[in-house]
Design an enzyme around this catalytic site. Sequence first.
Site, mmCIF file in Angstrom:
data_model
loop_
_atom_site.group_PDB
_atom_site.id
_atom_site.type_symbol
_atom_site.label_atom_id
_atom_site.label_comp_id
_atom_site.label_asym_id
_atom_site.label_seq_id
_atom_site.Cartn_x
_atom_site.Cartn_y
_atom_site.Cartn_z
ATOM 1 N N ASP A 2 18.193 -7.740 -10.969
ATOM 2 C CA ASP A 2 18.113 -8.448 -9.688
ATOM 3 C C ASP A 2 17.564 -9.838 -9.975
ATOM 4 O O ASP A 2 16.500 -9.969 -10.596
ATOM 5 C CB ASP A 2 17.099 -7.784 -8.742
ATOM 6 C CG ASP A 2 17.538 -6.413 -8.248
ATOM 7 O OD1 ASP A 2 18.719 -6.059 -8.376
ATOM 8 O OD2 ASP A 2 16.660 -5.710 -7.704
ATOM 9 N N HIS A 6 18.247 -12.177 -4.801
ATOM 10 C CA HIS A 6 18.600 -10.856 -4.264
ATOM 11 C C HIS A 6 17.800 -10.555 -2.993
ATOM 12 O O HIS A 6 18.267 -9.793 -2.140
ATOM 13 C CB HIS A 6 18.322 -9.807 -5.332
ATOM 14 C CG HIS A 6 18.971 -8.479 -5.102
ATOM 15 N ND1 HIS A 6 20.323 -8.332 -4.892
ATOM 16 C CD2 HIS A 6 18.451 -7.227 -5.041
ATOM 17 C CE1 HIS A 6 20.603 -7.041 -4.720
ATOM 18 N NE2 HIS A 6 19.489 -6.359 -4.791
ATOM 19 N N HIS A 128 10.074 -5.660 -4.022
ATOM 20 C CA HIS A 128 11.155 -6.658 -4.093
ATOM 21 C C HIS A 128 10.799 -7.914 -3.280
ATOM 22 O O HIS A 128 11.098 -9.035 -3.705
ATOM 23 C CB HIS A 128 12.451 -6.097 -3.484
ATOM 24 C CG HIS A 128 13.233 -5.167 -4.363
ATOM 25 N ND1 HIS A 128 12.879 -3.859 -4.587
ATOM 26 C CD2 HIS A 128 14.396 -5.350 -5.062
ATOM 27 C CE1 HIS A 128 13.777 -3.277 -5.387
ATOM 28 N NE2 HIS A 128 14.711 -4.159 -5.687
#
Lengths: 179, 179
Positions: A2, A6, A128
Amino acid sequence: MDAPAHFPPGKITVDEIPVTHFFGPAVVIDVQAEAAKDADYRLRVTRVEKWEALHGHIPAGSIVLLRTGWGARWPDQTSYRNMDANGAMHFPGYSVEAAKLLMERGVVGLGIDTLSIDYGESKNFEVHRVDLPGGLFNLENLANLDELPEAGAFLIAAPIKLEGGSGGPCRVFAILPPK
Amino acid sequence: MDAPAHFPPGKITVDEIPVTHFFGPAVVIDVQAEAAKDADYRLRVTRVEKWEALHGHIPAGSIVLLRTGWGARWPDQTSYRNMDANGAMHFPGYSVEAAKLLMERGVVGLGIDTLSIDYGESKNFEVHRVDLPGGLFNLENLANLDELPEAGAFLIAAPIKLEGGSGGPCRVFAILPPK
């Protein structure tokens, strides 16, 4: 892999990640025992501190690899995803707090031998949302982490250079220290 | 990257190439002057011998990179393919004789900054039919060869590990010697 893009506000696409970030010491944090007891385990700050007590301060430029033991379940998708009756997956991951500590250390990427650096039950992909906007990359579904020492290996992560890509397939090599 | 299986009787698929073959000294053979005069130029044995006279015997395990200057035409497909009125392409490549000499030296791969290791006008892909069945891989459409010295760089070629693939996308890094 990623790339930061992303998860906006992460901006850098996979072709824009500095090449130097693809080369770095491999910091392997082993949480197989914890994950075997609790499939929803998230890496604790104290576990990172324990690694540092054994192997020294995590160097800037490192790539962290969380070894959960999940790699041994591959390629059995049922046990790898480990879905419950309600459709929620259960596998271990990083915690936001541990990710933030690792970012303070200046690591350039977070890797794991599961489907996601966020634990399986996560709905918001909290890690994330912290590490990608901070400029790190993620390596997910890593294989053969069981062959690496906790410290002393050197990692090469080679993503395909997709123009404008928010991520993509990546070949990862570890160079092992002399025996 | 073309794996040996790209041209039978070559058998090994991209996931089966020994990992050690992805790491090796970069032997850069510069034929920009020759290719500028003759778009159908094919690498001559005497040009390889000239490289060896300057830089020493080509070591086993090397990856050869033919620098034709064609990389500067990218991304203009018209000049890169250089097609004539009859639909035949014209760009330089390896010759079978030079490829055979390099295989005698034990090199593990042949690279080039054009569309193919065979010259553009080739209809039978003669070099593919010799080097891939011999166990070598090919790297085509390489970028930035102009930044490499003729000798002294170290190459890392990292193809995506496609199970059963006859080839696939590949990230290529060069580690330059100290200045």
